[in-house]
Design a protein around this motif. Structure first.
Motif, PDB file in Angstrom:
ATOM      1  N   ARG A  74     -13.191 -37.546-129.876  1.00 18.78           N
ATOM      2  CA  ARG A  74     -14.456 -37.496-129.349  1.00 18.78           C
ATOM      3  C   ARG A  74     -15.449 -38.318-130.022  1.00 18.78           C
ATOM      4  N   LEU A  75     -16.080 -39.399-129.203  1.00 13.60           N
ATOM      5  CA  LEU A  75     -17.046 -40.402-129.606  1.00 13.60           C
ATOM      6  C   LEU A  75     -18.444 -39.698-129.462  1.00 13.60           C
ATOM      7  N   SER A  76     -19.269 -40.016-130.306  1.00 15.59           N
ATOM      8  CA  SER A  76     -20.665 -39.549-130.244  1.00 15.59           C
ATOM      9  C   SER A  76     -21.665 -40.821-130.243  1.00 15.59           C
ATOM     10  N   CYS A  77     -22.859 -40.663-129.659  1.00 16.15           N
ATOM     11  CA  CYS A  77     -23.817 -41.769-129.550  1.00 16.15           C
ATOM     12  C   CYS A  77     -25.027 -41.206-129.874  1.00 16.15           C
ATOM     13  N   VAL A  78     -25.683 -41.339-130.929  1.00 11.94           N
ATOM     14  CA  VAL A  78     -27.141 -40.649-131.120  1.00 11.94           C
ATOM     15  C   VAL A  78     -28.135 -41.770-130.673  1.00 11.94           C
ATOM     16  N   VAL A  79     -28.974 -41.384-129.699  1.00 14.52           N
ATOM     17  CA  VAL A  79     -29.969 -42.224-129.284  1.00 14.52           C
ATOM     18  C   VAL A  79     -31.447 -42.089-129.868  1.00 14.52           C
TER      19      VAL A  79
ATOM     20  N   PHE B  30     -18.992 -48.039-122.566  1.00 13.57           N
ATOM     21  CA  PHE B  30     -18.278 -49.082-122.079  1.00 13.57           C
ATOM     22  C   PHE B  30     -16.999 -49.543-123.157  1.00 13.57           C
ATOM     23  N   ARG B  31     -16.145 -50.361-122.785  1.00 11.24           N
ATOM     24  CA  ARG B  31     -14.936 -50.541-123.812  1.00 11.24           C
ATOM     25  C   ARG B  31     -14.542 -52.064-123.639  1.00 11.24           C
ATOM     26  N   GLN B  32     -14.153 -52.800-124.752  1.00 12.83           N
ATOM     27  CA  GLN B  32     -13.780 -54.030-124.631  1.00 12.83           C
ATOM     28  C   GLN B  32     -12.583 -54.068-125.618  1.00 12.83           C
ATOM     29  N   ALA B  33     -11.542 -54.396-124.963  1.00 14.04           N
ATOM     30  CA  ALA B  33     -10.027 -54.831-125.849  1.00 14.04           C
ATOM     31  C   ALA B  33     -10.063 -56.377-126.270  1.00 14.04           C
ATOM     32  N   PRO B  34      -9.372 -56.757-127.414  1.00 12.49           N
ATOM     33  CA  PRO B  34      -9.152 -58.108-127.640  1.00 12.49           C
ATOM     34  C   PRO B  34      -8.791 -58.932-126.406  1.00 12.49           C
ATOM     35  N   GLY B  35      -9.354 -59.976-126.224  1.00  9.93           N
ATOM     36  CA  GLY B  35      -9.016 -60.951-125.155  1.00  9.93           C
ATOM     37  C   GLY B  35      -9.425 -60.588-123.853  1.00  9.93           C
ATOM     38  N   LYS B  36     -10.030 -59.446-123.574  1.00 14.27           N
ATOM     39  CA  LYS B  36     -10.434 -58.798-122.376  1.00 14.27           C
ATOM     40  C   LYS B  36     -11.848 -58.735-122.034  1.00 14.27           C
ATOM     41  N   GLU B  37     -12.413 -58.627-120.805  1.00  9.21           N
ATOM     42  CA  GLU B  37     -13.758 -58.387-120.656  1.00  9.21           C
ATOM     43  C   GLU B  37     -13.872 -56.932-120.577  1.00  9.21           C
ATOM     44  N   ARG B  38     -15.572 -56.764-121.076  1.00  9.32           N
ATOM     45  CA  ARG B  38     -15.961 -55.347-121.410  1.00  9.32           C
ATOM     46  C   ARG B  38     -15.730 -54.455-119.809  1.00  9.32           C
TER      47      ARG B  38
ATOM     48  N   LYS C 107      -3.659 -43.336-124.690  1.00 10.20           N
ATOM     49  CA  LYS C 107      -2.714 -44.405-124.580  1.00 10.20           C
ATOM     50  C   LYS C 107      -3.015 -45.548-125.515  1.00 10.20           C
ATOM     51  N   PRO C 108      -1.798 -46.142-125.835  1.00 13.09           N
ATOM     52  CA  PRO C 108      -2.161 -47.528-126.611  1.00 13.09           C
ATOM     53  C   PRO C 108      -3.115 -48.413-125.530  1.00 13.09           C
ATOM     54  N   GLU C 109      -3.135 -48.529-124.347  1.00 12.99           N
ATOM     55  CA  GLU C 109      -3.946 -49.405-123.822  1.00 12.99           C
ATOM     56  C   GLU C 109      -5.389 -48.933-123.605  1.00 12.99           C
ATOM     57  N   ASP C 110      -5.915 -47.639-124.409  1.00 12.95           N
ATOM     58  CA  ASP C 110      -7.078 -47.263-124.569  1.00 12.95           C
ATOM     59  C   ASP C 110      -7.568 -47.838-125.878  1.00 12.95           C
ATOM     60  N   THR C 111      -7.010 -48.563-126.662  1.00 16.58           N
ATOM     61  CA  THR C 111      -7.299 -49.342-127.797  1.00 16.58           C
ATOM     62  C   THR C 111      -8.433 -50.240-127.204  1.00 16.58           C
ATOM     63  N   ALA C 112      -9.562 -50.243-128.176  1.00 12.80           N
ATOM     64  CA  ALA C 112     -10.702 -51.151-127.651  1.00 12.80           C
ATOM     65  C   ALA C 112     -12.067 -50.785-128.595  1.00 12.80           C
ATOM     66  N   VAL C 113     -12.883 -51.685-128.650  1.00  8.03           N
ATOM     67  CA  VAL C 113     -14.104 -51.321-129.140  1.00  8.03           C
ATOM     68  C   VAL C 113     -14.940 -50.286-128.006  1.00  8.03           C
TER      69      VAL C 113
ATOM     70  N   GLN D 233     -23.760 -50.807-131.553  1.00 13.20           N
ATOM     71  CA  GLN D 233     -22.902 -51.647-132.092  1.00 13.20           C
ATOM     72  C   GLN D 233     -21.322 -51.685-132.010  1.00 13.20           C
ATOM     73  N   GLY D 234     -21.050 -50.393-131.463  1.00 12.27           N
ATOM     74  CA  GLY D 234     -19.485 -50.359-131.102  1.00 12.27           C
ATOM     75  C   GLY D 234     -19.025 -49.169-132.144  1.00 12.27           C
ATOM     76  N   THR D 235     -17.702 -48.817-131.808  1.00 15.46           N
ATOM     77  CA  THR D 235     -16.984 -47.947-132.596  1.00 15.46           C
ATOM     78  C   THR D 235     -15.418 -48.436-132.096  1.00 15.46           C
ATOM     79  N   GLN D 236     -14.800 -48.583-133.181  1.00 16.09           N
ATOM     80  CA  GLN D 236     -13.219 -49.173-132.795  1.00 16.09           C
ATOM     81  C   GLN D 236     -12.349 -47.683-132.597  1.00 16.09           C
TER      82      GLN D 236
END
Length: 120
Positions: free
Chosen positions: A19-24, A37-45, A87-93, A112-115
């Motif tokens: 569970r990711l959290s984001c405090v605003v 949003f997410r961005q994997a290495p070598g891929k677009e956001r 899944k492994p394909e969910d790996t991203a910032v 700033q993102g969380t890995q």
């Protein structure tokens, strides 16, 4: 000005959950639509999910709605992303974003993102 700080990322095995959290902070939290949003290495956001400032509308990217759930707690100025059956394909910032307009792109404020790393 709006500041966003994500947390909750980490290493998890395939099939697990996070569970990711984001405090605003800054301007009135309740007036902003919030997105993930997410961005994997070598891929677009990639758009993951978004929720309206009332919480009454939610959008999800692709088929992620089957496994991901976005929610917000106005009292805590926090938006969450519950991720199940990872899944492994969910790996991203993973990035949290805020904007006055609910949508799938062109958000004005970003964290700033969380890995997130999913091992097979």
């Amino acid at each position: 000005q709006v500041q966003l700080v994500e947390s909750g990322g980490g290493l998890v095995q395939a099939g697990g959950s996070l569970r990711l959290s984001c405090v605003v902070t800054g301007r009135t939290f309740s007036r902003y639509a919030l997105g993930w949003f997410r961005q994997a290495p070598g891929k677009e956001r990639e758009f993951v999910a978004a929720i309206s400032w009332t919480g009454g509308s939610e959008y999800y990217g692709g088929s992620l709605k089957d496994r991901f759930t976005i929610s917000r707690d106005t009292a805590k100025n926090t938006v969450y992303l519950q991720m199940n059956s990872l899944k492994p394909e969910d790996t991203a910032v993973y990035y949290c974003a805020a904007d006055l307009q609910l949508g799938t792109h062109n958000y004005q404020y970003w964290g700033q993102g969380t890995q997130v790393t999913v091992s097979s």
